[in-house]
Design a protein around this motif. Sequence first.
Motif, PDB file in Angstrom:
ATOM      1  N   LEU A 125       0.613  -1.269  -0.050  1.00 37.67           N
ATOM      2  CA  LEU A 125      -0.044   0.004   0.141  1.00 37.67           C
ATOM      3  C   LEU A 125       1.166   1.248   0.040  1.00 37.67           C
ATOM      4  O   LEU A 125       0.373   2.292  -0.447  1.00 37.67           O
ATOM      5  CB  LEU A 125      -0.821   0.087   1.388  1.00 37.67           C
ATOM      6  N   TRP A 126       2.216   1.204   0.726  1.00 34.58           N
ATOM      7  CA  TRP A 126       3.143   2.385   0.485  1.00 34.58           C
ATOM      8  C   TRP A 126       3.503   2.519  -1.009  1.00 34.58           C
ATOM      9  O   TRP A 126       3.796   3.469  -1.379  1.00 34.58           O
ATOM     10  CB  TRP A 126       3.987   2.214   1.364  1.00 34.58           C
ATOM     11  N   MET A 127       3.960   1.374  -1.540  1.00 36.81           N
ATOM     12  CA  MET A 127       4.588   1.218  -2.869  1.00 36.81           C
ATOM     13  C   MET A 127       3.692   1.517  -4.007  1.00 36.81           C
ATOM     14  O   MET A 127       4.274   1.976  -5.017  1.00 36.81           O
ATOM     15  CB  MET A 127       5.450   0.024  -2.872  1.00 36.81           C
ATOM     16  N   MET A 128       2.665   0.815  -3.907  1.00 33.80           N
ATOM     17  CA  MET A 128       1.859   0.830  -5.056  1.00 33.80           C
ATOM     18  C   MET A 128       1.442   2.088  -5.800  1.00 33.80           C
ATOM     19  O   MET A 128       1.486   2.507  -7.268  1.00 33.80           O
ATOM     20  CB  MET A 128       0.532   0.148  -5.051  1.00 33.80           C
ATOM     21  N   PRO A 129       1.234   3.210  -4.997  1.00 30.40           N
ATOM     22  CA  PRO A 129       0.882   4.613  -5.424  1.00 30.40           C
ATOM     23  C   PRO A 129       1.989   5.262  -6.269  1.00 30.40           C
ATOM     24  O   PRO A 129       2.088   6.028  -7.342  1.00 30.40           O
ATOM     25  CB  PRO A 129       0.622   5.419  -4.153  1.00 30.40           C
ATOM     26  N   SER A 130       3.256   4.733  -5.671  1.00 33.24           N
ATOM     27  CA  SER A 130       4.556   5.086  -6.473  1.00 33.24           C
ATOM     28  C   SER A 130       4.796   5.034  -7.955  1.00 33.24           C
ATOM     29  O   SER A 130       5.353   5.489  -8.619  1.00 33.24           O
ATOM     30  CB  SER A 130       5.616   4.736  -5.779  1.00 33.24           C
ATOM     31  N   SER A 131       3.873   4.019  -8.350  1.00 38.44           N
ATOM     32  CA  SER A 131       3.997   3.195  -9.939  1.00 38.44           C
ATOM     33  C   SER A 131       3.292   4.553 -10.721  1.00 38.44           C
ATOM     34  O   SER A 131       3.816   4.607 -11.899  1.00 38.44           O
ATOM     35  CB  SER A 131       3.286   2.295 -10.023  1.00 38.44           C
ATOM     36  N   ILE A 132       2.366   5.352 -10.344  1.00 36.48           N
ATOM     37  CA  ILE A 132       1.863   6.374 -11.108  1.00 36.48           C
ATOM     38  C   ILE A 132       2.826   7.325 -11.384  1.00 36.48           C
ATOM     39  O   ILE A 132       3.350   7.695 -12.676  1.00 36.48           O
ATOM     40  CB  ILE A 132       0.923   7.226 -10.485  1.00 36.48           C
ATOM     41  N   ILE A 133       3.521   7.646 -10.456  1.00 34.60           N
ATOM     42  CA  ILE A 133       4.968   8.754 -10.659  1.00 34.60           C
ATOM     43  C   ILE A 133       6.076   8.184 -11.518  1.00 34.60           C
ATOM     44  O   ILE A 133       6.647   8.933 -12.547  1.00 34.60           O
ATOM     45  CB  ILE A 133       5.410   9.161  -9.256  1.00 34.60           C
ATOM     46  N   LEU A 134       6.059   6.857 -11.320  1.00 27.02           N
ATOM     47  CA  LEU A 134       7.235   6.243 -11.934  1.00 27.02           C
ATOM     48  C   LEU A 134       7.050   6.080 -13.492  1.00 27.02           C
ATOM     49  O   LEU A 134       7.813   6.182 -14.209  1.00 27.02           O
ATOM     50  CB  LEU A 134       7.686   4.862 -11.355  1.00 27.02           C
ATOM     51  N   ILE A 189       8.585  10.373  -5.811  1.00 28.48           N
ATOM     52  CA  ILE A 189       8.078  11.733  -5.843  1.00 28.48           C
ATOM     53  C   ILE A 189       9.352  12.634  -6.072  1.00 28.48           C
ATOM     54  O   ILE A 189       9.229  13.526  -6.960  1.00 28.48           O
ATOM     55  CB  ILE A 189       7.689  12.408  -4.372  1.00 28.48           C
ATOM     56  N   LEU A 190      10.430  12.272  -5.372  1.00 31.35           N
ATOM     57  CA  LEU A 190      11.841  13.097  -5.850  1.00 31.35           C
ATOM     58  C   LEU A 190      12.194  12.989  -7.584  1.00 31.35           C
ATOM     59  O   LEU A 190      12.480  14.121  -8.223  1.00 31.35           O
ATOM     60  CB  LEU A 190      12.807  12.773  -5.024  1.00 31.35           C
ATOM     61  N   MET A 191      12.142  11.591  -8.017  1.00 36.16           N
ATOM     62  CA  MET A 191      12.311  11.505  -9.418  1.00 36.16           C
ATOM     63  C   MET A 191      11.363  12.217 -10.307  1.00 36.16           C
ATOM     64  O   MET A 191      12.084  12.906 -11.308  1.00 36.16           O
ATOM     65  CB  MET A 191      12.271  10.223  -9.631  1.00 36.16           C
ATOM     66  N   GLY A 192      10.214  11.970 -10.152  1.00 38.30           N
ATOM     67  CA  GLY A 192       9.179  12.869 -10.834  1.00 38.30           C
ATOM     68  C   GLY A 192       9.413  14.416 -10.780  1.00 38.30           C
ATOM     69  O   GLY A 192       9.250  15.138 -11.783  1.00 38.30           O
ATOM     70  N   GLY A 193       9.583  14.857  -9.457  1.00 35.56           N
ATOM     71  CA  GLY A 193       9.581  16.285  -9.489  1.00 35.56           C
ATOM     72  C   GLY A 193      10.717  16.668 -10.139  1.00 35.56           C
ATOM     73  O   GLY A 193      10.764  17.852 -10.913  1.00 35.56           O
ATOM     74  N   PHE A 194      12.039  16.125 -10.215  1.00 35.48           N
ATOM     75  CA  PHE A 194      13.340  16.347 -10.800  1.00 35.48           C
ATOM     76  C   PHE A 194      13.097  16.733 -12.443  1.00 35.48           C
ATOM     77  O   PHE A 194      13.412  17.397 -13.168  1.00 35.48           O
ATOM     78  CB  PHE A 194      14.261  15.364 -10.586  1.00 35.48           C
ATOM     79  N   LEU A 195      12.519  15.505 -13.160  1.00 35.50           N
ATOM     80  CA  LEU A 195      12.164  15.318 -14.549  1.00 35.50           C
ATOM     81  C   LEU A 195      11.058  16.425 -14.889  1.00 35.50           C
ATOM     82  O   LEU A 195      11.295  17.105 -15.709  1.00 35.50           O
ATOM     83  CB  LEU A 195      11.635  14.026 -14.914  1.00 35.50           C
ATOM     84  N   TYR A 196      10.190  16.588 -14.116  1.00 36.45           N
ATOM     85  CA  TYR A 196       9.060  17.589 -14.581  1.00 36.45           C
ATOM     86  C   TYR A 196       9.993  19.180 -14.447  1.00 36.45           C
ATOM     87  O   TYR A 196       9.604  19.839 -15.394  1.00 36.45           O
ATOM     88  CB  TYR A 196       8.140  17.756 -13.512  1.00 36.45           C
ATOM     89  N   ALA A 197      10.635  19.227 -13.192  1.00 40.74           N
ATOM     90  CA  ALA A 197      11.418  20.533 -13.440  1.00 40.74           C
ATOM     91  C   ALA A 197      12.239  20.681 -14.477  1.00 40.74           C
ATOM     92  O   ALA A 197      12.355  21.704 -15.127  1.00 40.74           O
ATOM     93  CB  ALA A 197      12.098  20.754 -12.077  1.00 40.74           C
TER      94      ALA A 197
END
Length: 427
Positions: A125-134, A189-197
Amino acid sequence: MSKMMKIVGAVAVINIVARLFGFLREVAISTQYGTTSTADAIVTAYTIPNFIYLVVGGGLTTAFISVYHSTKSDKMLYVRKSFTTTLVTAVSITVVLLIFTNPVLHLFFRNRSVEEYAMIRNLYLWMMPSSIILVLATWMSGALNINGKYNLSSMAVLLYNAAFVGIAVALTSTFGPQSYGIGAMFGAILMGGFLYAGLRKSKLYSLRPSFGMSDDVKRIWVIALPILFGGASLQFYILIHRIAADQFGDGMISAVNYASKLTSLPQAILMTAVTTVIYPLLSKKEGEGDNETIRKLYKKGMLYLVALLVPATAVAYFFAEPLISLVFERGEYTREDVLLTVPIFRAFALSMFFLAANTYITRFYYAKANSIVPVLFSIVSVLGINVAVIYLMKDAFGASSIAYGTAISAAANFVMLVVYARVKWKL
């Protein structure tokens, strides 16, 4: 040195560091939990989110790049529609898998005690939402790569892996195994934010959603669906590893995972660096009809793979015990765990060249918009030959049968890919 090789070299260096941080996560798990049911739970919980990340993200991004170079419509609008398609797909799949958490986990992982299942579920449940960002991060990496900004996408993977393992280790004393779920989420979250920036700063595209099924979006799905099935069949190796290892008792899931990850490290470093640069170039050359350059790329890449991975395979096979001991033997990972892992590692070592070569050759199929044939070969190899080998060898070789299944099926897949490419395109 050619410009392309300089780019490959720079990307390779970043990817080496990124992959090492990713591998440090496995080392941290082994040090803290050895080959125990807790280690099994951490490894198991990440299986399905990682499956979505690699399969959905990889498939849609590969299709996005393929259509980008050939589309006749407005590229800015096409990029927005592609991003929206990827976003909606990632959210939809993740929400469904979260709603059906218990049926999904029970389907794949049955032989777990009540306590172990509760731990797996909490981590999931902690890991699954991260798949959207990844998935979105994979797409953004593709958008940067087609504009020659390879270093940004590679740095994002480095940031993700470093944050994942750093947060997990730092919080273990407070949250225990759950720290790995927290690390997965905040690393994404950090990975997605970095690429978006990076995309915003480069002012390449707008990511404002644009809905509607255009011809280009239809083409994305026509290309992506076979790639998704092909990627899924390859990732089924991992699922099969987890399910089959569960039959051999506590600790075998983690032992198989450690052996698999150590043998996959050199091929992952090499293949990520090469395909990051070569696939956009391949797609471009295919669009130009430059078959001669494509043939040269194919032959040169295969020679590099032989020169680098055949010696690596020999070293891994003959020096398996000291390698496993050097990398893992500390903390909760004991001498008994080393001896448990060594035969599995040796068998996995035999697959190193074939798995890397299959990934490399498949990129040429995708560049030629032929994504169905690799899928068929993968299904035959992974779900046919692989499963059959495990079943036939499990009584004699135990958990090592899982690794032999991977090696033999990967070799069979390699032969099919090479022969077909030779006959069809004279590669």
